[in-house]
Design an enzyme around this catalytic site. Structure first.
Site, PDB file in Angstrom:
ATOM      1  NE  ARG A 240     -82.961 -49.552 -23.291  1.00 23.45           N
ATOM      2  CZ  ARG A 240     -82.818 -50.881 -23.303  1.00 23.45           C
ATOM      3  NH1 ARG A 240     -81.656 -51.406 -23.705  1.00 23.45           N
ATOM      4  NH2 ARG A 240     -83.791 -51.672 -22.916  1.00 23.45           N
ATOM      5  CG  HIS A 241     -86.609 -47.334 -19.309  1.00 21.16           C
ATOM      6  ND1 HIS A 241     -86.293 -48.568 -18.765  1.00 21.16           N
ATOM      7  CD2 HIS A 241     -87.103 -47.585 -20.545  1.00 21.16           C
ATOM      8  CE1 HIS A 241     -86.602 -49.528 -19.624  1.00 21.16           C
ATOM      9  NE2 HIS A 241     -87.097 -48.955 -20.713  1.00 21.16           N
ATOM     10  CG  ASN A 247     -85.542 -53.609 -19.001  1.00 18.63           C
ATOM     11  OD1 ASN A 247     -85.537 -52.475 -18.541  1.00 18.63           O
ATOM     12  ND2 ASN A 247     -85.786 -53.836 -20.286  1.00 18.63           N
ATOM     13  NE  ARG A 292     -90.355 -49.367 -20.316  1.00 20.45           N
ATOM     14  CZ  ARG A 292     -91.553 -49.578 -20.847  1.00 20.45           C
ATOM     15  NH1 ARG A 292     -92.642 -49.509 -20.077  1.00 20.45           N
ATOM     16  NH2 ARG A 292     -91.682 -49.852 -22.142  1.00 20.45           N
ATOM     17  CD  GLU A 313     -89.576 -49.431 -26.931  1.00 20.42           C
ATOM     18  OE1 GLU A 313     -89.507 -48.641 -27.887  1.00 20.42           O
ATOM     19  OE2 GLU A 313     -88.599 -50.054 -26.473  1.00 20.42           O
ATOM     20  CG  HIS A 379     -89.345 -46.442 -23.967  1.00 15.34           C
ATOM     21  ND1 HIS A 379     -89.689 -47.105 -22.819  1.00 15.34           N
ATOM     22  CD2 HIS A 379     -90.039 -45.269 -23.946  1.00 15.34           C
ATOM     23  CE1 HIS A 379     -90.570 -46.386 -22.136  1.00 15.34           C
ATOM     24  NE2 HIS A 379     -90.805 -45.265 -22.805  1.00 15.34           N
TER      25      HIS A 379
END
Length: 426
Positions: A240-241, A247, A292, A313, A379
């Site tokens: 994931r980023h 977040n 991201r 995403e 994502h």
């Protein structure tokens, strides 16, 4: 994008795409000498079709033979002039075929029938059993490279239950090579019916595929997938980023930048990738088109980078930028619908997980085609879907797969199957 919301079974994606004449039961019958990658190919094809939503099952005739006759048959059992052995092997093949056809009668769609099936007589028996019940496509795997065959033989000796109780490796090796000679004497290449031939697919230069009498949506997808697969081992790194500002706030979607912690992860990820792939002649870095992921990969240098819109995403539609608590308060019906069925739930004006799987199919095919390592920075929903493909997770489990931040999942692709390692960097 066509709707998948409200579908009642894991095969909803497949049913939506198949035309009325093509919505039929299909048997993929493997053909080939031992140590030619049949089981590897069968397992990979089964995994792919399941991931797309087709109810698919792998039937390995060797398992039936071992259950019926034990694991202690030596090479003589496989001689072409041993009628007792031939009858015993045909019997277990018929048992496996009966089981596969019964499974289809109960709703199964694609059976992958894994055995040598190396004579016309055996294949005629299977065609007769399948007549009027399912479409049959023979899938023949051919390898002429002695080095590849030798590697596969040695892997077979280490992995096959046939030799689990044989402590003498050299004796097991000699027996398996004698078995291979016995099969070779009676081997008849496929030239009947509908078939796909995969010839030396481990080689990028010499690999060939021959196709005969193949038509329809699903058989066409199978050919397209197989032509892009190979046996070359290589790692695929999924991550994931780094942590984003959304977040931190518990918001979904959007195109936020990284947090300070996310920036630290980007630096650590670059260091890890450079060390892990420094001995590789080539590799590539894939990201989505969102900031991201691009920022997370920004410090990785020396490798080509590709941005895939397909890796963006899941589209949260009108819920984009909201927290789940806000959705619960302002759209309680939507919140409850998602909670009841995360796989098939589609955000208003957005996507479902089934939609995501459909748009990720080209990514999967390209990952299978690659012969060099690939680092995928994407994502949560995207990586859940990709990870489910490699690990053969049921569709209903995909939305619930743990995909933590700041963690690298290394998937090792190769003849032994799919192996996984995880590295927590923060």
């Amino acid at each position: 994008m066509p709707s998948a919301a409200g579908a009642g079974a894991a095969g909803a994606v497949a049913d939506r795409l198949l035309g009325p004449k093509e919505r039929r039961r299909l048997a993929i019958v493997l053909v080939g000498l031992p140590a030619r990658g049949k089981t590897f190919t069968a397992a990979k094809l089964t995994r792919y079709l399941r991931w797309l939503g087709h109810d698919t099952k792998h039937f390995n005739v060797g398992k039936y033979r071992r259950l019926k006759h034990g694991c202690t048959q030596n090479a003589d059992f496989f001689r072409s002039d041993n009628q007792e052995g031939i009858d015993a092997r045909n019997e277990v093949a018929a048992l496996a075929m009966d089981d596969m056809l019964s499974w289809m009668d109960e709703g199964g769609q694609v059976g992958v029938f894994d055995a040598t099936n190396s004579t016309k007589l055996r294949r005629k028996m299977l065609l007769t059993m399948a007549e009027g019940k399912c479409q049959v496509i023979f899938l023949e795997t051919i390898c002429k490279d002695p080095a590849v065959i030798d590697q596969n033989i040695r892997l077979k000796i280490r992995k096959s239950p046939d030799y689990a109780d044989q402590p003498d490796y050299e004796a097991a090796l000699a027996d398996f090579k004698a078995r291979l000679v016995n099969y070779s004497k009676a081997y008849e290449p496929v030239d009947e019916g509908s078939y796909i031939k995969m010839i030396d697919m481990v080689s990028e230069q010499d690999g060939q595929m021959q196709v005969n009498n193949i038509s329809g949506y699903l058989p066409g997808r199978i050919v397209f997938f197989l032509v892009n697969t190979h046996l070359t081992p290589r790692p695929i790194l999924l991550t994931r980023h780094g942590e984003s500002m959304f977040n931190l706030n518990g918001r979904i979607g959007g195109d936020p930048e990284l947090s300070a912690t996310g920036d630290i992860y980007a630096t650590k990820l670059a260091s890890f990738v450079h060390k892990r792939l420094k001995s590789q002649h080539s590799a590539s870095i894939w990201t989505s088109t969102l900031r991201r992921t691009i920022l997370t990969a920004t410090h990785i240098t020396g490798f080509p980078k590709v941005q895939w819109r397909a890796l963006d995403e899941i589209d949260a539609g009108i819920c984009d930028g909201m927290t789940y608590e806000e959705i619960k308060e302002t759209m309680p019906d939507e919140y409850q619908s998602r909670k009841l069925d995360k796989l098939r739930y589609r955000y208003p004006r957005g996507e479902s997980y089934l939609d995501v799987i459909q748009r990720l199919e080209p990514v999967i095919v390209e990952l299978e085609r690659q012969r060099s390592p690939v680092v995928v920075v994407a994502h949560q929903a995207i990586l859940r879907s990709l990870y489910a493909y490699f690990t053969d997770k049921p569709l209903d489990e995909i939305p619930h797969i743990e995909m933590p931040l700041h963690t690298i999942i290394e998937i090792q692709m190769g003849v032994p199957g799919v192996q996984e390692k995880r590295y927590k960097l923060l």
